[in-house]
Design an enzyme around this catalytic site. Sequence first.
Site, mmCIF file in Angstrom:
data_model
loop_
_atom_site.group_PDB
_atom_site.id
_atom_site.type_symbol
_atom_site.label_atom_id
_atom_site.label_comp_id
_atom_site.label_asym_id
_atom_site.label_seq_id
_atom_site.Cartn_x
_atom_site.Cartn_y
_atom_site.Cartn_z
ATOM 1 N N GLY A 1 0.804 -1.217 0.000
ATOM 2 C CA GLY A 1 0.000 0.000 0.000
ATOM 3 C C GLY A 1 0.837 1.267 0.000
ATOM 4 O O GLY A 1 0.459 2.266 0.607
ATOM 5 N N LYS A 2 1.964 1.234 -0.731
ATOM 6 C CA LYS A 2 2.779 2.455 -0.859
ATOM 7 C C LYS A 2 1.975 3.575 -1.498
ATOM 8 O O LYS A 2 2.104 4.732 -1.121
ATOM 9 C CB LYS A 2 3.988 2.184 -1.779
ATOM 10 C CG LYS A 2 5.188 1.613 -1.073
ATOM 11 C CD LYS A 2 6.406 1.683 -1.978
ATOM 12 C CE LYS A 2 6.191 1.102 -3.332
ATOM 13 N NZ LYS A 2 6.572 -0.178 -3.692
ATOM 14 N N ILE B 1 -1.203 4.137 -1.285
ATOM 15 C CA ILE B 1 -2.162 4.706 -0.330
ATOM 16 C C ILE B 1 -1.424 5.597 0.676
ATOM 17 O O ILE B 1 -1.911 6.658 1.054
ATOM 18 C CB ILE B 1 -2.928 3.577 0.419
ATOM 19 C CG1 ILE B 1 -3.641 2.655 -0.581
ATOM 20 C CG2 ILE B 1 -3.898 4.158 1.434
ATOM 21 C CD1 ILE B 1 -4.722 3.312 -1.388
ATOM 22 N N ASP C 1 14.997 -5.481 -5.626
ATOM 23 C CA ASP C 1 14.768 -5.827 -7.033
ATOM 24 C C ASP C 1 15.934 -5.269 -7.847
ATOM 25 O O ASP C 1 16.353 -4.119 -7.621
ATOM 26 C CB ASP C 1 13.501 -5.144 -7.584
ATOM 27 C CG ASP C 1 12.224 -5.616 -6.913
ATOM 28 O OD1 ASP C 1 12.270 -6.647 -6.218
ATOM 29 O OD2 ASP C 1 11.188 -4.939 -7.091
ATOM 30 N N CYS D 1 -17.537 2.750 -21.892
ATOM 31 C CA CYS D 1 -16.647 2.499 -23.028
ATOM 32 C C CYS D 1 -17.075 1.239 -23.777
ATOM 33 O O CYS D 1 -18.107 1.257 -24.430
ATOM 34 C CB CYS D 1 -15.188 2.464 -22.577
ATOM 35 S SG CYS D 1 -14.083 2.939 -23.922
ATOM 36 N N GLY E 1 -18.547 -1.151 -22.649
ATOM 37 C CA GLY E 1 -19.891 -1.414 -22.125
ATOM 38 C C GLY E 1 -20.945 -0.633 -22.891
ATOM 39 O O GLY E 1 -22.002 -1.158 -23.241
ATOM 40 N N GLN F 1 -20.542 0.430 -25.960
ATOM 41 C CA GLN F 1 -20.558 -0.137 -27.313
ATOM 42 C C GLN F 1 -21.430 -1.400 -27.357
ATOM 43 O O GLN F 1 -22.149 -1.643 -28.326
ATOM 44 C CB GLN F 1 -19.125 -0.436 -27.765
ATOM 45 C CG GLN F 1 -18.250 0.832 -27.854
ATOM 46 C CD GLN F 1 -16.784 0.551 -28.187
ATOM 47 O OE1 GLN F 1 -16.355 -0.599 -28.251
ATOM 48 N NE2 GLN F 1 -16.002 1.610 -28.395
ATOM 49 N N ARG G 1 -10.347 2.966 -29.349
ATOM 50 C CA ARG G 1 -10.050 3.103 -30.777
ATOM 51 C C ARG G 1 -11.324 3.101 -31.626
ATOM 52 O O ARG G 1 -11.308 3.506 -32.770
ATOM 53 C CB ARG G 1 -9.222 1.912 -31.264
ATOM 54 C CG ARG G 1 -7.779 1.949 -30.861
ATOM 55 C CD ARG G 1 -7.010 0.782 -31.481
ATOM 56 N NE ARG G 1 -5.911 0.422 -30.598
ATOM 57 C CZ ARG G 1 -4.787 1.130 -30.503
ATOM 58 N NH1 ARG G 1 -4.608 2.198 -31.250
ATOM 59 N NH2 ARG G 1 -3.852 0.757 -29.656
ATOM 60 N N HIS H 1 -14.664 7.531 -19.861
ATOM 61 C CA HIS H 1 -14.521 6.831 -18.576
ATOM 62 C C HIS H 1 -14.738 7.812 -17.418
ATOM 63 O O HIS H 1 -13.786 8.400 -16.924
ATOM 64 C CB HIS H 1 -13.110 6.249 -18.448
ATOM 65 C CG HIS H 1 -12.827 5.126 -19.369
ATOM 66 N ND1 HIS H 1 -12.960 3.807 -19.003
ATOM 67 C CD2 HIS H 1 -12.415 5.124 -20.664
ATOM 68 C CE1 HIS H 1 -12.639 3.031 -20.029
ATOM 69 N NE2 HIS H 1 -12.302 3.800 -21.049
ATOM 70 N N GLU I 1 -15.238 7.130 -14.470
ATOM 71 C CA GLU I 1 -14.648 6.595 -13.222
ATOM 72 C C GLU I 1 -13.267 7.181 -12.922
ATOM 73 O O GLU I 1 -12.813 7.152 -11.785
ATOM 74 C CB GLU I 1 -14.589 5.063 -13.264
ATOM 75 C CG GLU I 1 -13.532 4.443 -14.174
ATOM 76 C CD GLU I 1 -13.990 4.246 -15.610
ATOM 77 O OE1 GLU I 1 -14.929 4.945 -16.049
ATOM 78 O OE2 GLU I 1 -13.390 3.406 -16.311
HETATM 79 N N1 GLN Z 1 -12.169 -1.877 -27.099
HETATM 80 C C1 GLN Z 1 -12.960 -0.713 -27.221
HETATM 81 C C2 GLN Z 1 -12.313 0.351 -28.087
HETATM 82 O O1 GLN Z 1 -11.122 0.334 -28.301
HETATM 83 C C3 GLN Z 1 -13.338 -0.131 -25.877
HETATM 84 C C4 GLN Z 1 -12.164 0.310 -25.048
HETATM 85 C C5 GLN Z 1 -12.476 0.480 -23.596
HETATM 86 O O2 GLN Z 1 -13.446 -0.062 -23.073
HETATM 87 N N2 GLN Z 1 -11.634 1.192 -22.890
HETATM 88 O O3 GLN Z 1 -12.954 1.234 -28.564
#
Ligand code: GLN
Length: 535
Positions: A17-18, A20, A149, A382, A384, A386, A464, A509, A511
């Site tokens: 958890g570095k 955090i 490492d 994204c 989702g 599509q 893309r 996105h 999120e």
């Molecule tokens: N694979 C899809 C695209 O490239 C969606 C990418 C994603 O969900 N971040 O458009």
Amino acid sequence: METKYIFITGGVTSSLGKGIISASLGKLLQTRGYKITIQKFDPYINIDPGTLNPYEHGECYVTADGQETDLDLGHYERFTGIQTTRDNSVTTGRIYQSVIERERHGDYLGKTIQVVPHITDEIKRRILLNATKENFDFVITEIGGTIGDIESQPFLEAIRQLRWELGPERALNVHLTYVPYLAAAGELKTKPTQTSVKQLQGFGIQPEVLVLRTEHELSDELKQKVAHFCNVDSKAVIQSQDLPSIYEVPVNMQRQGLDSICLKKMGIEVGPTPELGAWHSFLERRQKATETLNIGLVGKYDLQDAYKSILESLAHAGTYHDRKVNAIFINSENITRDNVAEKLAGMAGVVICPGFGQRGTEGKITAAEYTRTHDIPTFGICLGMQMMVIEFARNVLGYADANSSEMDSKTKHNVIDMMEEQKKITQMGGTMRLGAYECEIVKGSKTWKAYGKDQLIKERHRHRYEFNNEYIDEFERHGMKCTGINPSANLVEIVEIPKLKWYIGTQFHPEYSSTVLHPHPLFMSFIKNCINKKS
Ligand code: GLN
């Protein structure tokens, strides 16, 4: 004040958890009124984590300026509300890439290029870079990986040199280790910490502060013992025991004085301990929110870290609605028309997750069909989004072969298609549509209301493929509206079905930009509607 540098290293094992601790320290210094940034240096060779499988490295986080980064940058932003940039995430690969480019350019004037000084100089330059662009009081640098490492050695050498050059008032090392508990002996063991600090000392770095990760309360005696063996003040030995939420860590660190110890060590006068105000209210609300809300996460990765930012965004929005979100992972590879009702039973809402490639997409489409036809609040992000579009094309518009050209390059009904600008690209890394772009929201739509009637928003992207604009009219006539458009490229950013309670897909996105103190409006609106649905 001249910029001061705090280096966070880790020993004994990874996953302590570095990230955090770095985010918490940043938060605490920020609360004292300092201007801070947090950056991560990762010792692996990939130029960035964009090409890494989430099984290897968890979620790939994206900064507003379009850098694909480690998921720890998500914690930095969620804790502090700062916006990180491409200079906040650096890998060995990027360091070598710039050194090699300069070598090919002839910039080294015939010199032999070596790890020391050329690679270490480039690491140092990058560590200092953020403060040359903005006036930061503190730059916190987290070094990925674990002491010992092979690949982290150049980073430790760079830190050693910087500490020497900047002096003790401008550079400080916080080392995070682990104190294991041996159940059979009934004892907590400090030897791994001692060994790890010795290793660090072997590189010429004396840590000023030790943070000991532990599953059990550490006694003062044990902390004193560690202090004694590691040349550290006993007050500067801090414990980080497991807590119910990562958001309690700043409070725990403040209670033990992590921030004030760092300030003192750097010769800064420590004022009164500031109140964490809104942060405390969030935690209180979180603790009180015991009523659970089941949200199904339909995706192909059955590991927490792959959807980190989505989980955190749901948790933020849940707290502000006095609910404990119970995110239930549903593997889309196992979803079929026969079992979808059973798989989604009991979900107050469903998130159809982002992703790449064919695996698990048919299950996402089946889930989208089920939630659309049963009016279950659904948030497609994204890929989702599509999948929502493809489902609608197949089952409402009647194009049985509708697909994305990512999954089926020959389909006649490519309702999701590769973006024009992407067609010429052959390089994989960092070449998607990345980072924040504007989106104009259609007035009166659900999304428009969710954003508080803000018509022009900016959200981050990583894709893309896009909605194929040839189909806009047909979708709209049949009830799926394109309610968000990028004004300069005319790309569809948001789809929604107004007739349903909450059925929204975003090409971007959201999120990535939800924080503890500013939960994302779309997640807020989604959770609100999931609760209504439940009652
Ligand atoms: N694979 C899809 C695209 O490239 C969606 C990418 C994603 O969900 N971040 O458009």
